[in-house]
Scaffold this active site. Structure first.
Site, PDB file in Angstrom:
ATOM      1  N   ILE A   1     134.955  58.244 108.362  1.00 47.27           N
ATOM      2  CA  ILE A   1     133.882  57.627 108.819  1.00 47.27           C
ATOM      3  C   ILE A   1     132.822  57.656 107.036  1.00 47.27           C
ATOM      4  O   ILE A   1     131.605  56.979 106.688  1.00 47.27           O
ATOM      5  CB  ILE A   1     132.083  58.750 108.872  1.00 47.27           C
TER       6      ILE A   1
ATOM      7  N   GLY B   1     134.521  58.580  99.656  1.00 43.33           N
ATOM      8  CA  GLY B   1     133.607  58.107  98.018  1.00 43.33           C
ATOM      9  C   GLY B   1     134.836  59.030  96.931  1.00 43.33           C
ATOM     10  O   GLY B   1     135.918  59.074  97.096  1.00 43.33           O
ATOM     11  N   GLY B   2     133.396  59.058  95.481  1.00 39.94           N
ATOM     12  CA  GLY B   2     134.287  59.507  94.555  1.00 39.94           C
ATOM     13  C   GLY B   2     134.864  61.055  94.440  1.00 39.94           C
ATOM     14  O   GLY B   2     136.125  60.998  93.754  1.00 39.94           O
TER      15      GLY B   2
ATOM     16  N   GLY C   1     136.504  61.987  97.929  1.00 35.25           N
ATOM     17  CA  GLY C   1     137.716  62.060  98.536  1.00 35.25           C
ATOM     18  C   GLY C   1     137.334  61.270  99.797  1.00 35.25           C
ATOM     19  O   GLY C   1     135.862  60.434 100.053  1.00 35.25           O
TER      20      GLY C   1
ATOM     21  N   ASP D   1     123.082  63.043  90.207  1.00 33.13           N
ATOM     22  CA  ASP D   1     123.226  60.813  91.051  1.00 33.13           C
ATOM     23  C   ASP D   1     122.700  60.843  91.776  1.00 33.13           C
ATOM     24  O   ASP D   1     123.028  60.945  93.387  1.00 33.13           O
ATOM     25  CB  ASP D   1     125.103  61.671  91.962  1.00 33.13           C
TER      26      ASP D   1
END
Length: 822
Positions: free
Chosen positions: A491, A494-495, A497, A609
């Site tokens: 689904i 990203g950075g 995995g 972040d």
């Protein structure tokens, strides 16, 4: 009559002097040994005697003196080298007492010997003080406290590794007071990572003590010259989880009132008892975290001296001390001592089990006004007596006992192994599918435990440290939950995995985040994510269900958030998702700001972040902040200037320039998120012309030019109360100020957003302010809307992180759409 009175006075004075002398102590003159030397020197105010031709002790075995004058400290210019087992034969000053053994190592090279990286073994009375200890290229001082029985004679045995040699530069071995450790009538409370484990007895005679930490809480470094037992104490800053509610207190002219019920003057130096950490917010705890050896047993001694309270204690005055957040001990000052400035200590025996850390916290008791504080901590590893080496030299009778002990131990171990094999073969059962458990509710009944059991400042080698958690999943369970990581269940990506939707054996739906080798941020973020989420709880922070590090995997399991990310609902390509109303958007922003405010003020953590893909929505559109992989403590120094961490489009320009990490970088990023909410476009879109690619630059320029209607999400046109919009734009403008000092705190942002919501809901039918138009500019100094103060506190939010506000296991995580690279 006068003579009788005089005699009585003399007797009384003598008794008082005797009682007082029993609590006084002066370090004796022996033994302080300058090893490998034929001369005496003065070092740290003590007279060290050369060991070439000693008169008060002897050295037996194969040894040799060596010298190297390169060291600026004379005590480290010589050393005694041992090519075979060698003993220093010494004698304590008394029976049934303790000896402080302090070994000095400072390796150097000569034409004959290279002392760097040598393996050293040291034993005394059967206690293994050092076993295969490697001395590296630095000065090392190792402390031990050894019990002395009826035989005052003892020997220090130095044994080199096979085919090599050992050495020592200096030895301190002096007798301490005999009540340094006392066995209470009921024993010492015994604590394991699972909670209370009864009491332990005869600690003072059954174990030697290896001090791992001596902590001067709230104070500075204490050198041996300022300690009655020549101990060194270090400050507590590096072990303190968060100093948000931990105030350092000191009263350097304070003279402790030593009492027979409390500590003696030699139990800790005055410098320890005259400084402290005091809890300033009774809604939280102060927590310290320490790395320790696994499968070891420790004596933890907590030192207290209340120099902050004005008067005598009542019997009800108390606060709580926690170990592992699972064991609670009420420190009842009124029942231990009668008045302030009386030092005392409390001992605990603690098992580390499979964990390599221990956490210690103090917190308030609801309804009790007692000052919550701590002055000092000692953590000492308990060393068992091997029973076979270096026993007290009582002749052949003891030698015979040694042989009997060896035979019994070996025979017993063989029998146990055989029985264990047979029983294990017959009754072996499979492990439970999931080891994840809810944490004990023995955390402080009043206040949030902010304990995190890993040091943020260290890099962790693989596999990850054995965290003090009950959250570990087996890999087989993860594979079953995700159908062997079926791509159909993926689904997000990203950075770190890929993210999969999974179903546990009990039917619980989860999000499984799997780190990929060679792809993304890797192990440091994996560890940090677990560190943060396993120990902080808030209804607007995503919950960690568990993790798996089996076979070098880096897998995180979260609650599943059904409605996905905030970004999905703003400008994602999925047209089937309903558009968010302005009220819904404000509610989401308010929820996210609550979570960030808690991170900043309640836990002392900087997220680093903040972005719309890290704000997740549950089935009721309640927002939670996620992804703590690059978070760090607010008090932590940032020495890593090798690269900027965060997401492009959200990065604080001041951070990029100065590389300084503060809470205000989160505020800036959140300001960008607010623009995403208003404009429904990406923070960075390289498909657009250069001057429009960066949302923050483009939107602020348009607003200054009075072109708000040109940046507004068309879906919101005509649906925002002008006053609400004006206030919202003001918040954005303040968050995006060029310097952190000009930006508000997240607490201020939160309450301004609440006011923005109030304006939307209650002022819809009122006349707008004269400057509150769709052409609003950033010249907001003329706006007549009152600004809420940044320090406003709302008592209704004190219990924001209570158990009642935690997400249940049936609530769900997110369909993460992490398409942006960091």
């Amino acid at each position: 009559m006068k003579s009788n009175l005089c005699l009585s006075s003399i007797i009384l004075f003598s008794l008082l002097s005797l009682a007082s002398s029993q609590r006084r102590y002066v370090v004796p003159n022996r033994y302080f040994i300058n090893c490998g030397s034929n001369s005496d020197i003065i070092f740290t105010s003590k007279h060290f005697v050369g060991d070439d031709s000693p008169s008060t002790f002897s050295v037996s075995g194969s040894h040799k003196a060596v010298q190297n004058n390169s060291s600026p400290t004379s005590i480290y210019q010589t050393a005694r080298v041992f090519t075979r087992k060698t003993s220093y034969n010494l004698e304590a000053d008394d029976k049934n007492t303790f000896v402080m053994v302090r070994l000095h190592f400072s390796p150097f090279s000569t034409n004959e010997f290279e002392l760097h990286n040598k393996i050293i073994n040291v034993q005394v009375f059967g206690f293994s003080l050092l076993s295969n200890y490697k001395v590296e290229n630095k000065i090392v001082i190792k402390d031990f406290i050894v019990p002395i029985g009826n035989d005052k004679k003892f020997r220090l045995d130095f044994t080199p590794s096979t085919g090599s040699y050992a050495f020592v530069n200096a030895i301190e071995a002096f007798t301490t007071p005999n009540d340094l450790f006392i066995d209470g009538k009921d024993g010492t409370p015994h604590v394991s990572p699972k909670g209370p484990n009864g009491n332990m007895h005869n600690i003072s005679t059954s174990y030697a003590f290896n001090p791992i930490y001596r902590i001067n809480v709230g104070g500075r470094t204490i050198n041996p010259e300022r300690d009655p037992l020549r101990r060194s104490w270090t400050p507590d800053e590096t072990f303190l989880f968060s100093n948000v509610s931990a105030k350092s207190e000191s009263q350097h002219d304070m003279r402790p009132n030593y009492d027979s019920k409390g500590a003696a003057s030699y139990d800790a130096p005055v410098d320890v008892y005259s400084t402290a950490r005091r809890l300033t917010d009774k809604a939280v705890n102060i927590t310290w975290n320490f790395r320790v050896n696994k499968n070891s047993v420790f004596l933890i001694r907590a030192h207290f001296c209340d120099f902050m309270s004005p008067g005598r204690f009542s019997t009800n005055d108390a606060f709580s001390l926690f170990i592992y957040s699972l064991y609670k001990k009420d420190i009842q000052l009124g029942q231990i001592v009668n008045s302030p400035q009386v030092p005392f200590y409390v001992d605990f025996v603690v098992d580390s089990g499979e964990f390599d850390n221990v956490s210690i916290s103090i917190g308030a008791i609801r309804g009790n006004d007692q000052t919550v504080f701590l002055n000092g901590l000692e953590i000492m590893e308990l060393l068992t007596n091997l029973g076979v080496v270096g026993l007290r030299t009582d002749g052949k009778k003891n030698e015979k006992k040694v042989h009997i002990v060896i035979g019994c131990v070996v025979g017993g171990m063989v029998l146990i192994l055989i029985l264990g094999f047979l029983i294990g073969s017959k009754y072996r059962k499979s492990k439970p599918l999931v080891e994840a458990k809810t944490e004990s509710n023995m955390v402080s009944p009043y206040g949030r435990s902010l304990s995190i059991s890993i040091d943020f400042t260290k890099n962790h080698s693989s596999p990850i440290p054995n965290l003090n958690l009950n959250l570990k999943f087996q890999l087989a369970d993860i594979l079953q939950a995700t159908n062997n990581f079926d791509e159909k269940l993926m689904i997000g990506k990203g950075g770190f995995g890929k993210v999969y939707k999974g179903t546990l054996y009990d039917g619980m739906i989860v999000a499984v985040k799997r780190g990929e080798k060679g792809h993304g941020q890797g192990q440091p973020e994996f560890v940090t994510e677990i560190m943060v989420l396993s120990k902080i709880r808030h209804r607007h922070l995503v919950s960690l269900i568990g993790y798996c590090d089996e076979k070098s995997e880096m897998i995180l399991v979260y609650e599943f958030m059904k409605k996905g990310t905030l970004q999905d609902h703003l400008y994602d390509t999925n047209e089937n998702l309903p558009k968010l109303s302005w009220t819904q958007r404000l509610e989401i922003c308010i929820s996210a700001s609550r979570g960030l405010d808690y991170l900043h003020t309640g836990a002392g953590i900087i997220h680093r972040d903040v972005k719309s893909t890290n704000i997740l929505l549950d089935e009721n559109y309640v927002a939670k902040v996620a992804d703590f992989g690059i978070s760090r403590l607010n008090s932590e120094e940032d020495n890593d200037v090798s690269g900027i961490k965060g997401s492009f489009g959200y990065l604080d320009p001041e951070y990029i320039t100065c590389m300084e990490v503060t809470q205000k970088i989160d505020v800036y990023s959140f300001g960008v998120v607010l623009l995403e909410v208003l404009c429904a476009r990406r923070a960075l879109d390289n498909r657009l012309p250069y001057e429009e690619a960066n949302l923050a630059d483009w939107a602020t320029t348009r607003i200054r030019n009075g072109e708000v209607e040109n940046i507004l999400d068309p879906f919101l046109a005509g649906k925002i109360n002008p006053n609400s919009l004006t206030k919202f734009l003001e918040i954005v403008e303040r968050c995006l100020k060029p310097t952190g000092d000009e930006r508000p705190s997240m607490n201020s942002v939160l309450y301004d957003l609440l006011y923005t919501m109030e304006l939307q809901q209650t002022m819809a039918n009122r006349e707008p302010h004269e400057d509150s138009t769709m052409n609003t500019s950033f010249q907001l100094s003329m706006i007549k809307i009152d600004r809420l103060p940044s320090h406003t506190n709302d008592d209704s939010e004190v219990n924001e992180s209570s158990d009642s506000s935690f997400p249940t296991e049936s609530q769900v995580f997110s369909q993460l759409k992490m398409n942006e690279a960091r």
